[in-house]
Design a protein around this motif. Structure first.
Motif, mmCIF file in Angstrom:
data_model
loop_
_atom_site.group_PDB
_atom_site.id
_atom_site.type_symbol
_atom_site.label_atom_id
_atom_site.label_comp_id
_atom_site.label_asym_id
_atom_site.label_seq_id
_atom_site.Cartn_x
_atom_site.Cartn_y
_atom_site.Cartn_z
ATOM 1 N N VAL A 1 0.944 -1.183 0.093
ATOM 2 C CA VAL A 1 0.011 -0.089 0.001
ATOM 3 C C VAL A 1 0.883 1.086 0.132
ATOM 4 N N ILE A 2 0.745 1.892 -0.836
ATOM 5 C CA ILE A 2 1.614 3.280 -1.126
ATOM 6 C C ILE A 2 0.794 4.461 -0.716
ATOM 7 N N GLY A 3 -0.497 4.365 -0.790
ATOM 8 C CA GLY A 3 -1.014 5.606 -0.184
ATOM 9 C C GLY A 3 -2.604 5.229 0.015
ATOM 10 N N GLN A 4 -3.113 5.704 0.796
ATOM 11 C CA GLN A 4 -4.489 5.636 1.209
ATOM 12 C C GLN A 4 -5.189 6.814 1.890
ATOM 13 N N THR A 5 -6.508 6.744 1.827
ATOM 14 C CA THR A 5 -7.161 7.916 2.587
ATOM 15 C C THR A 5 -7.007 8.183 4.000
ATOM 16 N N ARG A 6 -7.031 9.273 4.417
ATOM 17 C CA ARG A 6 -6.745 9.518 5.984
ATOM 18 C C ARG A 6 -8.177 9.837 6.415
ATOM 19 N N ASP A 7 -9.379 9.850 5.768
ATOM 20 C CA ASP A 7 -10.625 9.774 6.283
ATOM 21 C C ASP A 7 -11.593 9.180 5.502
ATOM 22 N N ASP A 8 -12.538 10.055 4.844
ATOM 23 C CA ASP A 8 -13.556 9.367 4.034
ATOM 24 C C ASP A 8 -12.885 8.644 2.622
ATOM 25 N N ALA A 9 -13.736 7.581 2.235
ATOM 26 C CA ALA A 9 -13.245 7.070 1.059
ATOM 27 C C ALA A 9 -13.741 7.897 -0.201
ATOM 28 N N ALA A 10 -13.298 7.479 -1.172
ATOM 29 C CA ALA A 10 -13.867 8.555 -2.386
ATOM 30 C C ALA A 10 -15.456 8.070 -2.700
ATOM 31 N N GLY A 11 -15.810 6.959 -2.547
ATOM 32 C CA GLY A 11 -17.081 6.537 -2.767
ATOM 33 C C GLY A 11 -17.995 7.008 -1.574
ATOM 34 N N GLU A 12 -17.476 7.169 -0.580
ATOM 35 C CA GLU A 12 -18.304 7.579 0.469
ATOM 36 C C GLU A 12 -18.651 9.237 0.673
ATOM 37 N N ALA A 13 -17.713 9.845 -0.184
ATOM 38 C CA ALA A 13 -17.670 11.227 -0.248
ATOM 39 C C ALA A 13 -18.664 11.607 -1.407
ATOM 40 N N PHE A 14 -18.826 10.808 -2.486
ATOM 41 C CA PHE A 14 -19.881 10.818 -3.401
ATOM 42 C C PHE A 14 -21.228 10.771 -2.723
ATOM 43 N N ASP A 15 -21.270 9.569 -1.843
ATOM 44 C CA ASP A 15 -22.592 9.241 -1.337
ATOM 45 C C ASP A 15 -22.884 10.621 -0.098
ATOM 46 N N LYS A 16 -22.010 10.868 0.504
ATOM 47 C CA LYS A 16 -22.446 11.837 1.480
ATOM 48 C C LYS A 16 -22.795 13.331 0.821
ATOM 49 N N VAL A 17 -22.045 13.430 -0.207
ATOM 50 C CA VAL A 17 -22.570 14.727 -0.996
ATOM 51 C C VAL A 17 -23.814 14.714 -1.479
ATOM 52 N N ALA A 18 -24.088 13.365 -2.188
ATOM 53 C CA ALA A 18 -25.524 13.133 -2.751
ATOM 54 C C ALA A 18 -26.607 13.364 -1.811
ATOM 55 N N LYS A 19 -26.327 12.981 -0.471
ATOM 56 C CA LYS A 19 -27.065 12.968 0.792
ATOM 57 C C LYS A 19 -27.267 14.557 1.065
#
Ligand code: KG4
Ligand code: ZN
Length: 345
Positions: free
Chosen positions: A159-177
């Motif tokens: 693993v070279i990099g990862q999210t420190r908080d929300d995942a990308a898909g989670e961000a899409f879901d939360k913004v849609a909400k």
């Protein structure tokens, strides 16, 4: 070699029959989206109950569609994590019962490895021809994960990099909400973005210039939260513009970091995996950037329908482990398989 792959990690009940780790003979996904929609996200308790109801019919259907009997199956592959513990339990207990009663070999597969190996899946009989070369860089972008994974060989993950908080898909879901446009957010935002202006809002590109290869999406979500608090009401065009600008911000960061890592590690193949991998803009932008930057990397995407959770990808990953162990499984291994909700790569 015929593998029955089962995934119940979140809200999709899925079973598939895959030949030799790549040829999809069937893939049944019973989605619970309609049920969880009204809550704007997955309700674990409800998901588990639904899995219980659906798992046997889904497995039966996968066998029927593939025109194979359960006795012809060489290996049962089951997701043991990461995911919702109660959802994982249903799939695992079913798979273990099948393995025990039919004396079949069984293997537990990490869901993230499944997303990576979804790139080997094909519906085409010419499946033996593959131009996937190592080292591979895979960007896993799903509802729960955003990870840049380097593979110097099969089954070797760094693993070279990862999210420190929300995942990308989670961000899409939360913004849609926040925008009240439905669930799951990714496909809806991506559709509305087609009618919006991606320069209408100048959202931040989080961690774009950080020295590492990590991501962060919670700030971007907060920016949109503030916008919805300030303005309360938006017309359709404004919503489309927010969707387009938000999607562009996420894609810019994902692509920029992927290209940097691909250069640094001389990746010969760049892959995508996970629900967000179906995103059109992400695919197009990555392709364009690889060309612009003259990278040596080939690009490989999973078939669109196989980006989101499915049993076939679990079977595809299982095959590679079977080959590595020379198909030498302990048929009693089922005893060791337990749900691991926080499993990492
Ligand atoms: O891989 P997946 O099916 O489940 C997890 O393992 O999490 O990914 C689901 C995620 C959701 O957050 C959904 O909004 C997102 O993938 N997604 C998309 C698109 N299709 C699904 N995000 C952006 N664009 C899409 N076209
Ligand atoms: Zn997934």
């Amino acid at each position: 070699m015929l593998t029955l792959g089962i995934d119940t990690s979140c809200d999709d009940t899925s079973a598939a029959i895959v030949k030799d780790g790549c040829l999809i003979l069937s893939n049944i996904v019973s989605s619970q989206t309609e049920i969880h929609k009204e809550f704007g996200g997955v309700v674990p308790e409800v998901a588990a109950r639904k899995h219980l109801e659906l798992i046997i019919p889904v497995i039966k259907k996968s066998l029927k569609q593939a025109k194979v009997s359960i006795n012809q199956i060489d290996l049962i592959a089951i997701t043991n994590g990461p995911g919702l513990i109660t959802s994982l339990m249903v799939g695992i207990d079913t798979a273990k019962s099948l393995a025990y009663s039919l004396n079949k070999k069984i293997i537990a597969i990490n869901h993230l490895k499944g997303h990576i190996y979804s790139n080997w899946l094909t519906l085409d009989n010419q499946y033996l021809i593959s131009n996937i070369q190592f080292p591979i860089l895979c960007l896993i972008v799903s509802g729960g994960h955003t990870e840049l994974v380097l593979m110097k060989n099969h089954l070797k993950y760094q693993v070279i990099g990862q999210t420190r908080d929300d995942a990308a898909g989670e961000a899409f879901d939360k913004v849609a909400k926040l925008l009240n446009i439905g669930y799951p957010g990714g496909p809806i935002i991506s559709k509305l973005a087609d009618f919006g202006n991606n320069k209408a809002y100048n959202f931040t590109r989080p961690m774009l210039n950080s020295k590492d290869f990590d991501f962060s999406f919670s700030g971007l979500k907060t920016e949109i939260f503030r916008l919805t608090k300030e303005r309360k009401k938006f017309n359709q065009q404004q919503i489309n513009d927010i969707c387009a600008s938000f999607q562009k911000a996420v894609v810019d960061v994902l692509v920029s970091k992927t290209i940097q890592v691909a250069k640094k590690y001389q990746a010969k193949t760049i892959m995508l995996g996970g629900g967000v991998a179906a995103n059109k803009l992400l695919r197009q932008t990555l392709q364009q950037k690889i060309k612009q930057e003259n990278l040596i990397s080939n690009i490989q995407f999973p078939i669109s329908n196989f980006c989101s959770d499915n049993g076939a990808m679990i079977a595809a990953a299982a095959y590679q482990y079977a080959i590595a162990r020379n198909k030498n499984f302990y048929s009693l291994q089922y005893k060791k398989i337990i749900p691991e909700p926080n499993l990492t790569l």
